[in-house]
Design an enzyme around this catalytic site. Structure first.
Site, PDB file in Angstrom:
ATOM      1  N   THR B  87       0.819  -1.218   0.000  1.00 30.66           N
ATOM      2  CA  THR B  87       0.000   0.000   0.000  1.00 30.66           C
ATOM      3  C   THR B  87       0.849   1.263   0.000  1.00 30.66           C
ATOM      4  OG1 THR B  87      -1.700  -1.202   1.201  1.00 30.66           O
ATOM      5  CG2 THR B  87      -1.857   1.186   1.239  1.00 30.66           C
ATOM      6  N   THR B 162       2.177  -4.860   4.234  1.00 35.00           N
ATOM      7  CA  THR B 162       2.183  -5.230   5.651  1.00 35.00           C
ATOM      8  C   THR B 162       2.029  -6.732   5.901  1.00 35.00           C
ATOM      9  OG1 THR B 162      -0.212  -4.914   5.830  1.00 35.00           O
ATOM     10  CG2 THR B 162       1.176  -3.022   6.354  1.00 35.00           C
ATOM     11  N   ASP B 163       1.353  -7.437   4.989  1.00 38.48           N
ATOM     12  CA  ASP B 163       0.920  -8.795   5.343  1.00 38.48           C
ATOM     13  C   ASP B 163       2.057  -9.750   5.674  1.00 38.48           C
ATOM     14  OD1 ASP B 163      -1.657  -8.032   5.130  1.00 38.48           O
ATOM     15  OD2 ASP B 163      -2.054  -8.961   3.209  1.00 38.48           O
ATOM     16  N   LYS B 240       2.649  -9.098  13.118  1.00 39.95           N
ATOM     17  CA  LYS B 240       1.470  -8.350  12.717  1.00 39.95           C
ATOM     18  C   LYS B 240       0.306  -8.883  13.534  1.00 39.95           C
ATOM     19  CE  LYS B 240      -1.150  -6.605   8.807  1.00 39.95           C
ATOM     20  NZ  LYS B 240      -1.660  -6.818   7.447  1.00 39.95           N
TER      21      LYS B 240
END
Lengths: 356, 356
Positions: B87, B162-163, B240
């Site tokens: 993103t 981020t994942d 995360k």
């Protein structure tokens, strides 16, 4: 057999060609091997054939096993205790040092205050298993046992090993619909006969929960490392977060239902109340389910393996909100997922991020 | 082809037999389908063959793409920016509403304060991928790119989805030994051109980290939902924990290395310091590894599947401290584990309880 005349817990001296061993006789599954707890605390197995001399030093003291006598106190609610295994259901045999399943009397006698909170009118032990060995079939048995007990008593305490406790508690909360009475699932990280056990407080708070007005399946366990407060945690919203700490269980993205101590019982949020509802047992559950944790580079052919195993439903613990490696990755999951679905498999995605 | 004369971002009216559509032309991969962003925000694909009339309402404005001009300020450290996707590396094309990879100039121009902290002397984009598609091969590429850059600059910022960010950050910290300069891995949950983006602060704090004295791979991200502080979190100790919140990443069983804001840079614990050490690239890594999450009723035959796949090492995410279902369970893992080990597979156990 030079050791035939010995009994478990006898103190003996055994002589082999190599060494003389002093210790206490333990239960041995193999009649050809004498199992000895040495004074060092270690156990040793000595083949009967190697023993050239054996002497009894001190005979075993009689076992302190007590029969469970149930004394009902007027005005107290009736509670059933279901014992399924785990540390809370085991104790060190003080005569030998071995860890053994404890009798119900041990569990209750180690927390005598329970008898001021409720009458334990029934103790059931449908099986004794480490929680790592408990699965669908045991969930069904437990739900049936508890379903029956709920018709006779005002609440149920289930003792269980910690490792898969939240899985079992969740299963029970799905299997027992329209729940009308409290079910307290509890545990201990140290067995109940050890000085620093967490079992006494957990059991006491479980008894308070089982006599409360909260008709939910809750996990009862230490709030912190201190031995003062327990939380009643909602079965489907709680996760084991530490292997061995007293406060191993944490509520995820929700509030505990209540905080309980010897003196207090504080409700922390709305709850389903005790009622006259007829609880429905619905424990249909397919064993043909699996969980896959997706990770970088993970191979989607695993779905083929599960297809061959006739697995009907798969939970994918995905990265992100439902992300699996796609056409830009070395191994593309999308065509394999489509193929599995077209073969009738149900696939659902959950996030591996715990908090949402 | 009635729409052949149109360009991306043209505003048009397209008439089919059923309806008249107004919107903005988007990039379409299929030349037979016109992709239209409707005024409602939804996209629709209209087969060219169904269009009976097409009109241009307003031609596209010229693209605002800017060349990245690097102005070096004296006294500032030199930093390289590595863009890998996610993103933070995407933006909404304001002409069309589509999400597109952003130019390096976009990233930097959206956080102009970075130029007061360091000179971004180099921007590298070895690939552009969603983090869900990033795996061993990309880790190798990134480690090689960064290894080379570290010889030329004082620190590196890597932007990443981020994942799987923590997987990549961990891999880098293993691959780049004897690290002598800071590597800041950062992200955003909202793209950098959106008003509430978290990218600006993350990027600014990443720049401060990349010019700091801390020679560790750290994940730089929001400490809380507020847009005030970032933490520098150790790559191998961070997970995360939320899919979409700004503060998605949490340090597990450790302290963050530093707290960073526009004004502050507060060290929170001991760290590996910037040095003259020669960093060693050691990115040998077998793809033949897998992770299995053990759950009640899970089937140990999965090890056979991995054997056939020539997997050499398996991490078992076990219940408890290393517990798998044993002879008391419906499916006994122990013989299957022994058999896999005897076939040369390395199996290691980790706890699925996150905090130890």
């Amino acid at each position: 057999m030079k050791t035939k005349r010995f009994h478990v817990a006898d103190r003996v001296v055994l002589e082999t060609r190599k060494k003389v061993w002093r210790g206490t006789i333990l239960d041995s599954y193999d009649p050809e091997v004498v199992l000895l707890k040495l004074d060092s605390g270690y156990n040793i197995g000595i083949p009967e054939s190697e023993i050239i001399n054996a002497e009894l030093v001190e005979p075993a003291k009689p076992s302190r096993g007590k029969k469970l006598t149930i004394q009902k106190k007027k005005g107290l609610k009736n509670v059933a205790l279901v014992i399924s295994g785990g540390t809370i259901s085991s104790r060190v045999d003080t005569r030998t040092g071995a860890v053994k399943p404890s009798e119900a009397s041990d569990i209750i006698s180690m927390c005598p205050e329970v008898s001021n909170i409720c009458n334990i009118v029934k103790v059931v032990r449908p099986f004794m298993k480490l929680s790592g060995d408990i699965s669908y079939r045991e969930w069904k048995v437990l739900s049936e046992v508890i379903f029956k007990l709920l018709k006779e008593v005002d609440g149920v305490i289930l003792t269980h090993g910690t490792d898969t406790l939240t899985y079992t508690a969740s299963a029970l909360s799905f299997f027992l619909r329209n729940l009308s009475k409290p079910i307290a699932v509890t545990y201990s990280q140290k067995s109940i006969d050890r000085p620093s056990t967490d079992a006494s407080l957990n059991l006491l708070c479980a008894a308070k929960y089982a006599t409360s007005d909260i008709a939910e399946v809750a996990l009862i366990g230490h709030e912190s490392m201190n031995d003062d407060y327990c939380l009643a945690m909602p079965a489907t919203r709680t996760r084991k977060m530490h292997t061995s700490r007293r406060d191993a269980f944490k509520v995820i993205n929700d509030l505990p239902i209540a905080r309980i101590s010897k003196e207090e019982f504080k409700i922390l949020r709305e709850f389903r109340a005790r009622s006259q509802c007829e609880t429905v047992l619905d424990n249909r559950f397919s064993e043909k389910v699996a969980l896959i944790k997706v990770h970088p580079g993970s191979d989607p052919d695993i779905l083929k393996f599960f297809e061959r195993k006739k697995i009907r439903g798969v939970v994918l613990e995905t990265t992100g909100l439902g992300q699996v490696p796609t056409e830009e990755a070395r191994l593309n999951w999308l065509p394999k997922i489509r193929s599995a679905i077209s073969c009738g498999m149900t696939i659902c995605a959950v996030a591996q991020t715990l908090y949402g």
